[in-house]
Design an enzyme around this catalytic site. Sequence first.
Site, PDB file in Angstrom:
ATOM      1  N   SER A 250       0.816  -1.206   0.000  1.00  0.00           N
ATOM      2  CA  SER A 250       0.000   0.000   0.000  1.00  0.00           C
ATOM      3  C   SER A 250       0.855   1.263   0.000  1.00  0.00           C
ATOM      4  O   SER A 250       2.014   1.244   0.422  1.00  0.00           O
ATOM      5  CB  SER A 250      -0.915  -0.006   1.229  1.00  0.00           C
ATOM      6  N   GLN A 272      -0.936   4.606   6.455  1.00  0.00           N
ATOM      7  CA  GLN A 272      -0.462   3.682   5.432  1.00  0.00           C
ATOM      8  C   GLN A 272       0.738   2.885   5.921  1.00  0.00           C
ATOM      9  O   GLN A 272       0.851   1.687   5.680  1.00  0.00           O
ATOM     10  CB  GLN A 272      -0.082   4.445   4.160  1.00  0.00           C
ATOM     11  N   HIS A 275       0.387  -0.532   7.687  1.00  0.00           N
ATOM     12  CA  HIS A 275      -0.059  -1.721   6.957  1.00  0.00           C
ATOM     13  C   HIS A 275       1.040  -2.772   6.857  1.00  0.00           C
ATOM     14  O   HIS A 275       0.801  -3.970   7.035  1.00  0.00           O
ATOM     15  CB  HIS A 275      -0.478  -1.349   5.526  1.00  0.00           C
ATOM     16  N   GLU A 340      -1.408   5.090  -5.401  1.00  0.00           N
ATOM     17  CA  GLU A 340      -2.633   4.353  -5.094  1.00  0.00           C
ATOM     18  C   GLU A 340      -3.641   5.295  -4.419  1.00  0.00           C
ATOM     19  O   GLU A 340      -4.784   5.409  -4.854  1.00  0.00           O
ATOM     20  CB  GLU A 340      -2.290   3.185  -4.162  1.00  0.00           C
ATOM     21  N   HIS A 341      -3.218   5.929  -3.342  1.00  0.00           N
ATOM     22  CA  HIS A 341      -4.050   6.902  -2.629  1.00  0.00           C
ATOM     23  C   HIS A 341      -3.386   8.272  -2.713  1.00  0.00           C
ATOM     24  O   HIS A 341      -2.197   8.397  -2.415  1.00  0.00           O
ATOM     25  CB  HIS A 341      -4.191   6.533  -1.150  1.00  0.00           C
ATOM     26  N   ASP A 374     -11.026   3.519   2.809  1.00  0.00           N
ATOM     27  CA  ASP A 374     -10.734   2.131   3.145  1.00  0.00           C
ATOM     28  C   ASP A 374     -11.974   1.392   3.623  1.00  0.00           C
ATOM     29  O   ASP A 374     -12.101   0.185   3.391  1.00  0.00           O
ATOM     30  CB  ASP A 374      -9.680   2.074   4.252  1.00  0.00           C
ATOM     31  N   GLU A 428      -5.280  -9.063 -47.385  1.00  0.00           N
ATOM     32  CA  GLU A 428      -4.600  -9.856 -46.359  1.00  0.00           C
ATOM     33  C   GLU A 428      -4.293 -11.267 -46.865  1.00  0.00           C
ATOM     34  O   GLU A 428      -3.760 -12.086 -46.103  1.00  0.00           O
ATOM     35  CB  GLU A 428      -5.453  -9.928 -45.094  1.00  0.00           C
ATOM     36  N   HIS A 433     -12.123 -15.860 -46.674  1.00  0.00           N
ATOM     37  CA  HIS A 433     -12.844 -14.745 -46.064  1.00  0.00           C
ATOM     38  C   HIS A 433     -13.616 -13.989 -47.154  1.00  0.00           C
ATOM     39  O   HIS A 433     -14.814 -13.704 -47.006  1.00  0.00           O
ATOM     40  CB  HIS A 433     -11.866 -13.776 -45.373  1.00  0.00           C
TER      41      HIS A 433
END
Length: 443
Positions: A250, A272, A275, A340-341, A374, A428, A433
């Site tokens: 985190s 943070q 964690h 992230e945050h 959170d 192609e 096709h």
Amino acid sequence: MTSGTATGPEAGAAATITCLSQAEAAARLEAIAGRTGGDQMAAAAASVEAILEQVRREGDQALLELSERFDGVRPEPLRIPAERLAEAWDACDPQLREALELAHRRILEFHRRQLPADLDVQGPHGERLGRRWRPVERAGLYVPGGRAAYPSTVLMNAVPATVAGVQRLVMVTPPGPGGDPNPTVLAAAHLAGIEEIYRVGGAQAVAALAYGTESIPRVDVISGPGNLYVTLAKKAVYGRVAIDSLAGPSEVLVIADHTARVDQVAADLLAQAEHDPLAAAILLTTSAELAAALPEALEQQLAGHPRAGITRTAIRDWGLVVVCDDLDTAAALSDRFAPEHLELLVEDPESLAGRIQHAGAIFMGPYTPEAVGDYLAGPNHTLPTSGTARFAGALSVETFLRHTSLIRFNRQALEATGAAVITLAESEGLHSHAESVRRRLEG
């Protein structure tokens, strides 16, 4: 403003945090973003490959043996009886039950708004084109254990899967010292409507969800954060199953100006850092006074902190303070890191948020600590880490959905477009096709 190195993670070590100039900051931010690489990653990847292969070969027996080796518990039976989930809910403190119910309600209300609509378009020649959304049949939800219990992660994974319409939710979570997971985790699972829970964690749990065992069904999508081994296991099984993301440790980045309170900044950085020893806590500020006052504020809040060892290690190794000339510089450095945050503790957070391009979630103003995200703000807390916010977003309802294109041409539409299809196919070198269109036009 000083910088230094703590003598160790013990509770009495000084709460030092590295302070750098703007010129030095970019390189340090890059190093923080890549903090889980190197030799540690290679060794862990080799271990994970061995675990995956053992589970693929031996099924439940491997899960029991690996859990005994890594968790000190042989979780027999693997599945937790459904009545134990109801018992955990009933045994919950009433105040905790109310908090879980509030969180569940807010998360559910927000995620219901994410459901995508099917697309049905009529083309210019009468053709119909569409996109149809359907849920996957089975979702595997990984809920970590170890250093902390995460009932919030149960809700953040189960709610979008349920809103998507997934019929079978399979949750895995490591056994606790007595064999059962944390009771609050079980209570949250009961609230979220999860009935199928297995007492297994780590890379072996990811392997079980990806390959299936005698007890645990193979799923279509695996979601949920975990440690390095869980992340590497998800990476290894991707393609056999879908995954939500490769979540790393985190991280929070705070941009603060002269209006920010140092005690709030310190608390948010520590929120943070507590964690994981690899968690990153970064402050970019236009206030030299705030930067100078931060170490003392950190130290005051770390006194008697129940997770002081983990928190001090994270601050020492992955903490950073940068004094910036202006908020534009801070925003540019933040975008380079793609946190992230991202917290904006500034006089005009809405304006600054408009200048930010890369962030998993943005928390604006002094009354929006990252902790509300959170637990119960509503948006998902499973977010891109380690710079992946440059191209990825939060876990969502769409994680548990897949879409199918729907195409129906009539003769008029084929006549109007067929010549172009034939030309493209022949360019192609794909004869059949072109022939498949030509035969319909000639018929």
